[in-house]
Design a protein around this motif. Sequence first.
Motif, PDB file in Angstrom:
ATOM      1  N   VAL A  10       0.844  -1.201   0.000  1.00 13.16           N
ATOM      2  CA  VAL A  10       0.000   0.000   0.000  1.00 13.16           C
ATOM      3  C   VAL A  10       0.878   1.250   0.000  1.00 13.16           C
ATOM      4  O   VAL A  10       1.865   1.306   0.731  1.00 13.16           O
ATOM      5  CB  VAL A  10      -0.909   0.010   1.255  1.00 13.16           C
ATOM      6  CG1 VAL A  10      -1.625   1.344   1.413  1.00 13.16           C
ATOM      7  CG2 VAL A  10      -1.919  -1.132   1.192  1.00 13.16           C
ATOM      8  N   PHE A  11       0.532   2.206  -0.840  1.00 18.63           N
ATOM      9  CA  PHE A  11       1.183   3.516  -0.725  1.00 18.63           C
ATOM     10  C   PHE A  11       0.119   4.595  -0.548  1.00 18.63           C
ATOM     11  O   PHE A  11      -1.059   4.380  -0.841  1.00 18.63           O
ATOM     12  CB  PHE A  11       2.100   3.822  -1.919  1.00 18.63           C
ATOM     13  CG  PHE A  11       1.409   4.087  -3.221  1.00 18.63           C
ATOM     14  CD1 PHE A  11       1.198   3.066  -4.135  1.00 18.63           C
ATOM     15  CD2 PHE A  11       0.968   5.362  -3.558  1.00 18.63           C
ATOM     16  CE1 PHE A  11       0.556   3.305  -5.350  1.00 18.63           C
ATOM     17  CE2 PHE A  11       0.333   5.613  -4.770  1.00 18.63           C
ATOM     18  CZ  PHE A  11       0.125   4.580  -5.659  1.00 18.63           C
ATOM     19  N   THR A  12       0.552   5.723  -0.024  1.00 21.94           N
ATOM     20  CA  THR A  12      -0.378   6.814   0.245  1.00 21.94           C
ATOM     21  C   THR A  12       0.076   8.067  -0.503  1.00 21.94           C
ATOM     22  O   THR A  12       1.250   8.201  -0.875  1.00 21.94           O
ATOM     23  CB  THR A  12      -0.436   7.146   1.746  1.00 21.94           C
ATOM     24  OG1 THR A  12       0.902   7.387   2.209  1.00 21.94           O
ATOM     25  CG2 THR A  12      -1.038   5.991   2.529  1.00 21.94           C
ATOM     26  N   TYR A  13      -0.862   8.947  -0.723  1.00 20.54           N
ATOM     27  CA  TYR A  13      -0.560  10.167  -1.458  1.00 20.54           C
ATOM     28  C   TYR A  13      -1.450  11.287  -0.944  1.00 20.54           C
ATOM     29  O   TYR A  13      -2.670  11.138  -0.897  1.00 20.54           O
ATOM     30  CB  TYR A  13      -0.811   9.941  -2.957  1.00 20.54           C
ATOM     31  CG  TYR A  13      -0.655  11.198  -3.759  1.00 20.54           C
ATOM     32  CD1 TYR A  13       0.597  11.771  -3.932  1.00 20.54           C
ATOM     33  CD2 TYR A  13      -1.754  11.845  -4.293  1.00 20.54           C
ATOM     34  CE1 TYR A  13       0.737  12.946  -4.632  1.00 20.54           C
ATOM     35  CE2 TYR A  13      -1.617  13.017  -4.997  1.00 20.54           C
ATOM     36  CZ  TYR A  13      -0.359  13.559  -5.165  1.00 20.54           C
ATOM     37  OH  TYR A  13      -0.218  14.731  -5.846  1.00 20.54           O
ATOM     38  N   GLY A  14      -0.846  12.371  -0.553  1.00 18.59           N
ATOM     39  CA  GLY A  14      -1.597  13.531  -0.098  1.00 18.59           C
ATOM     40  C   GLY A  14      -1.043  14.783  -0.738  1.00 18.59           C
ATOM     41  O   GLY A  14       0.152  14.832  -1.070  1.00 18.59           O
ATOM     42  N   ARG A 179      -1.020  16.602   9.348  1.00 21.81           N
ATOM     43  CA  ARG A 179      -1.840  17.802   9.573  1.00 21.81           C
ATOM     44  C   ARG A 179      -1.096  19.106   9.329  1.00 21.81           C
ATOM     45  O   ARG A 179      -1.699  20.172   9.292  1.00 21.81           O
ATOM     46  CB  ARG A 179      -2.394  17.791  11.008  1.00 21.81           C
ATOM     47  CG  ARG A 179      -3.437  16.716  11.189  1.00 21.81           C
ATOM     48  CD  ARG A 179      -4.155  16.845  12.507  1.00 21.81           C
ATOM     49  NE  ARG A 179      -5.065  15.706  12.678  1.00 21.81           N
ATOM     50  CZ  ARG A 179      -5.718  15.430  13.785  1.00 21.81           C
ATOM     51  NH1 ARG A 179      -5.590  16.212  14.844  1.00 21.81           N
ATOM     52  NH2 ARG A 179      -6.509  14.392  13.862  1.00 21.81           N
ATOM     53  N   ARG A 225       5.639  -4.667   5.508  1.00 18.14           N
ATOM     54  CA  ARG A 225       4.277  -4.131   5.552  1.00 18.14           C
ATOM     55  C   ARG A 225       4.041  -3.390   6.873  1.00 18.14           C
ATOM     56  O   ARG A 225       4.362  -3.892   7.945  1.00 18.14           O
ATOM     57  CB  ARG A 225       3.265  -5.268   5.412  1.00 18.14           C
ATOM     58  CG  ARG A 225       1.880  -4.753   5.235  1.00 18.14           C
ATOM     59  CD  ARG A 225       0.843  -5.809   4.927  1.00 18.14           C
ATOM     60  NE  ARG A 225      -0.445  -5.153   4.924  1.00 18.14           N
ATOM     61  CZ  ARG A 225      -0.968  -4.549   3.863  1.00 18.14           C
ATOM     62  NH1 ARG A 225      -0.332  -4.580   2.710  1.00 18.14           N
ATOM     63  NH2 ARG A 225      -2.123  -3.928   3.939  1.00 18.14           N
ATOM     64  N   PRO A 228      -1.596   0.309   9.822  1.00 12.52           N
ATOM     65  CA  PRO A 228      -2.035   1.666   9.436  1.00 12.52           C
ATOM     66  C   PRO A 228      -1.471   2.750  10.347  1.00 12.52           C
ATOM     67  O   PRO A 228      -1.120   3.838   9.874  1.00 12.52           O
ATOM     68  CB  PRO A 228      -3.565   1.588   9.504  1.00 12.52           C
ATOM     69  CG  PRO A 228      -3.919   0.247  10.041  1.00 12.52           C
ATOM     70  CD  PRO A 228      -2.728  -0.640   9.939  1.00 12.52           C
TER      71      PRO A 228
ATOM     72  N   ALA B  17      -7.065  12.781  -0.741  1.00 10.85           N
ATOM     73  CA  ALA B  17      -5.920  11.963  -0.347  1.00 10.85           C
ATOM     74  C   ALA B  17      -6.162  10.562  -0.902  1.00 10.85           C
ATOM     75  O   ALA B  17      -7.302  10.164  -1.111  1.00 10.85           O
ATOM     76  CB  ALA B  17      -5.792  11.925   1.172  1.00 10.85           C
ATOM     77  N   LEU B  18      -5.075   9.846  -1.165  1.00 11.53           N
ATOM     78  CA  LEU B  18      -5.177   8.531  -1.791  1.00 11.53           C
ATOM     79  C   LEU B  18      -4.473   7.484  -0.944  1.00 11.53           C
ATOM     80  O   LEU B  18      -3.360   7.723  -0.444  1.00 11.53           O
ATOM     81  CB  LEU B  18      -4.524   8.606  -3.179  1.00 11.53           C
ATOM     82  CG  LEU B  18      -4.405   7.305  -3.973  1.00 11.53           C
ATOM     83  CD1 LEU B  18      -5.780   6.755  -4.363  1.00 11.53           C
ATOM     84  CD2 LEU B  18      -3.555   7.536  -5.236  1.00 11.53           C
ATOM     85  N   LYS B  19      -5.141   6.351  -0.757  1.00 12.86           N
ATOM     86  CA  LYS B  19      -4.480   5.169  -0.201  1.00 12.86           C
ATOM     87  C   LYS B  19      -4.693   4.060  -1.221  1.00 12.86           C
ATOM     88  O   LYS B  19      -5.838   3.694  -1.498  1.00 12.86           O
ATOM     89  CB  LYS B  19      -5.066   4.823   1.167  1.00 12.86           C
ATOM     90  CG  LYS B  19      -4.366   3.669   1.850  1.00 12.86           C
ATOM     91  CD  LYS B  19      -4.874   3.460   3.278  1.00 12.86           C
ATOM     92  CE  LYS B  19      -4.029   4.185   4.305  1.00 12.86           C
ATOM     93  NZ  LYS B  19      -4.230   3.683   5.691  1.00 12.86           N
ATOM     94  N   GLY B  23      -5.105  -4.600  -0.029  1.00 16.75           N
ATOM     95  CA  GLY B  23      -5.293  -4.546   1.426  1.00 16.75           C
ATOM     96  C   GLY B  23      -5.647  -3.165   1.954  1.00 16.75           C
ATOM     97  O   GLY B  23      -5.947  -3.015   3.146  1.00 16.75           O
ATOM     98  N   ALA B  24      -5.627  -2.146   1.095  1.00 15.13           N
ATOM     99  CA  ALA B  24      -5.887  -0.771   1.562  1.00 15.13           C
ATOM    100  C   ALA B  24      -7.272  -0.650   2.201  1.00 15.13           C
ATOM    101  O   ALA B  24      -7.464   0.122   3.146  1.00 15.13           O
ATOM    102  CB  ALA B  24      -5.748   0.218   0.410  1.00 15.13           C
ATOM    103  N   GLU B  27      -8.096  -0.901   6.121  1.00 15.08           N
ATOM    104  CA  GLU B  27      -7.571   0.090   7.073  1.00 15.08           C
ATOM    105  C   GLU B  27      -8.517   1.264   7.268  1.00 15.08           C
ATOM    106  O   GLU B  27      -8.144   2.267   7.897  1.00 15.08           O
ATOM    107  CB  GLU B  27      -6.211   0.615   6.575  1.00 15.08           C
ATOM    108  CG  GLU B  27      -5.185  -0.490   6.384  1.00 15.08           C
ATOM    109  CD  GLU B  27      -3.793   0.036   6.011  1.00 15.08           C
ATOM    110  OE1 GLU B  27      -3.627   1.267   5.884  1.00 15.08           O
ATOM    111  OE2 GLU B  27      -2.883  -0.789   5.863  1.00 15.08           O
ATOM    112  N   PHE B  30      -9.237   2.612  10.821  1.00 19.96           N
ATOM    113  CA  PHE B  30      -8.167   3.464  11.348  1.00 19.96           C
ATOM    114  C   PHE B  30      -8.234   4.857  10.724  1.00 19.96           C
ATOM    115  O   PHE B  30      -8.146   5.870  11.436  1.00 19.96           O
ATOM    116  CB  PHE B  30      -6.798   2.832  11.084  1.00 19.96           C
ATOM    117  CG  PHE B  30      -5.672   3.728  11.508  1.00 19.96           C
ATOM    118  CD1 PHE B  30      -5.266   3.773  12.837  1.00 19.96           C
ATOM    119  CD2 PHE B  30      -5.046   4.570  10.593  1.00 19.96           C
ATOM    120  CE1 PHE B  30      -4.258   4.632  13.237  1.00 19.96           C
ATOM    121  CE2 PHE B  30      -4.035   5.432  10.993  1.00 19.96           C
ATOM    122  CZ  PHE B  30      -3.641   5.457  12.314  1.00 19.96           C
ATOM    123  N   GLN B  34      -9.055   8.982  12.408  1.00 19.96           N
ATOM    124  CA  GLN B  34      -8.288  10.230  12.337  1.00 19.96           C
ATOM    125  C   GLN B  34      -9.194  11.451  12.232  1.00 19.96           C
ATOM    126  O   GLN B  34      -8.765  12.565  12.495  1.00 19.96           O
ATOM    127  CB  GLN B  34      -7.325  10.212  11.138  1.00 19.96           C
ATOM    128  CG  GLN B  34      -6.345   9.054  11.152  1.00 19.96           C
ATOM    129  CD  GLN B  34      -5.511   9.038  12.406  1.00 19.96           C
ATOM    130  OE1 GLN B  34      -4.747   9.947  12.661  1.00 19.96           O
ATOM    131  NE2 GLN B  34      -5.690   8.017  13.238  1.00 19.96           N
TER     132      GLN B  34
END
Lengths: 301, 301
Positions: A10-14, A179, A225, A228, B17-19, B23-24, B27, B30, B34
């Motif tokens: 999993v990757f995240t992007y903001g 944040r 891995r 979260p 925002a992107l996850k 498996g994303a 989560e 969680f 936030q």
Amino acid sequence: MIVPSNPESVFTYGAPALKFGSGASAEIGFDLGQYGVRRVLVLTDAGVAATGAPARIAEQIAGFGMHAEVYDGVHVEPTDESLLAAIGHARASGPWDAFVAVGGGSSIDTAKAVNLLSTNPGELMDYINAPIGAGRAPSHPLKPLVAVPTTTGTGSESTTICVLDVLGLKVKTGISHARLRPVLAVVDPDLTMTQPPEVTAAAGMDILCHALESYTARPYTSYERRRPEERVPYCGSNPVADMWSEQAIRLLAGSFRTAVRRGDDAEARGAMALAATFAGLGFGNAGVHIPQPTPIRSRGG
Amino acid sequence: MIVPSNPESVFTYGAPALKFGSGASAEIGFDLGQYGVRRVLVLTDAGVAATGAPARIAEQIAGFGMHAEVYDGVHVEPTDESLLAAIGHARASGPWDAFVAVGGGSSIDTAKAVNLLSTNPGELMDYINAPIGAGRAPSHPLKPLVAVPTTTGTGSESTTICVLDVLGLKVKTGISHARLRPVLAVVDPDLTMTQPPEVTAAAGMDILCHALESYTARPYTSYERRRPEERVPYCGSNPVADMWSEQAIRLLAGSFRTAVRRGDDAEARGAMALAATFAGLGFGNAGVHIPQPTPIRSRGG
């Protein structure tokens, strides 16, 4: 190369919202109005204040019926002392409903710390990354922060990081939390036209380093891995960050030399501003690293 | 081609925002934590509900101490009637602190309308685009909406639009406002593995149309300059949207046929999910259009 036993999948992007282009900085009053704010603190350094841009932006905000003040005490390359001064000013003159940072990374990073410490309890050291500080996460939401970069390099308008020198310990460290990211980046190439050639050159090398380091950062799949709650804003190189980095390098290739040689070339300034923004959107998610001096090395290996 | 007398110089870009990744979707509890929420409504259609994914997601949210309920009454291709039913359900069973849409564009679009009408006064027709509706803008902030696409096509997780059929008028129209955009897109290719070949093919053509229409949309610079209050989420093709569109088409080229032929190919499903997301991030800002049947036509001309 370390091979994880249970590789991350999993990757995240903001990213902040973006308003880009000539004249974009003349609309900040309207944009802030969308957040329903009343009192706005504009943060900048003395050098940028001398260009008149922060005062113009504050006036324009006031034109929309909000109260706006300029704080021009930002220290170029922020220190714990300079951040404490800015935080003290904001706490004493607040409460503020929103912050606008006008300047390079120093102004934007200072505004992040001011936003954090004027909305959350505790002191600066509580939030600085461990082991220097306590690495505490904010418990309360922050106020909207609008970042208006005037150098083409920082990328701070896109990131979750405030970088500072802790003078007593002679160490450069940071505060990082999702944040802290600005809600809106207003990138107006007109504001970058006054950068002297040396600043254009140094800031441009900053873009190149951001893009290259982000592009060659360990891929997110090379980590074990994470749960979260263990995820961090800098998650390793990934398809989204790679795309921003590639495009930033392409833009740089076509505009960097011209922007240094002919600072009044609006097209080159625009491309450099876009390259800085793109690189920030890449490294603000993939992260940066200290490149190893290994002559031949497969990507991300 | 129309040449504007005072060409637009500013473009805007917004995104959730992107996850992303396998498996994303496990989560989300969680992630919702936030936002400090307590009561969460999960919206889906009966077909997606039958896969068990929405119930698993609701259970997982409940595991984080929140109350979560599933509403599976979403109509595939939403109508004013189906939206009114969903809004009525949410208003009667609320207040809700957050919404999670699990499904294709129909579920995500329905959740946008439910979010709007359960946080803001008035009725559906007040917010539908003029001249069909009154085109009213929301006066209150919306609640966090998390979008979890299960088809690789919609892109609705990235956009500010809710599309619906108004049955009495036999017309397809929409509601569009920046506040409708989900705060978080959770794109888990595992959830897309059960798409039948026909759905994979049709949804994949949706990606291609989104990317091509966005890429060939009138450039933002071809419009007359807008005042800030006149800006719309779909601002015309621009360097950011173009980048997403190009990359979406590249990903499609390498994965579309495989995903249709071998639905269990995880790599192709992952690339299609990424392509759908990228195309959404592009057209969610540039906009789409009805391509003209002109055989030879310069880009954006």
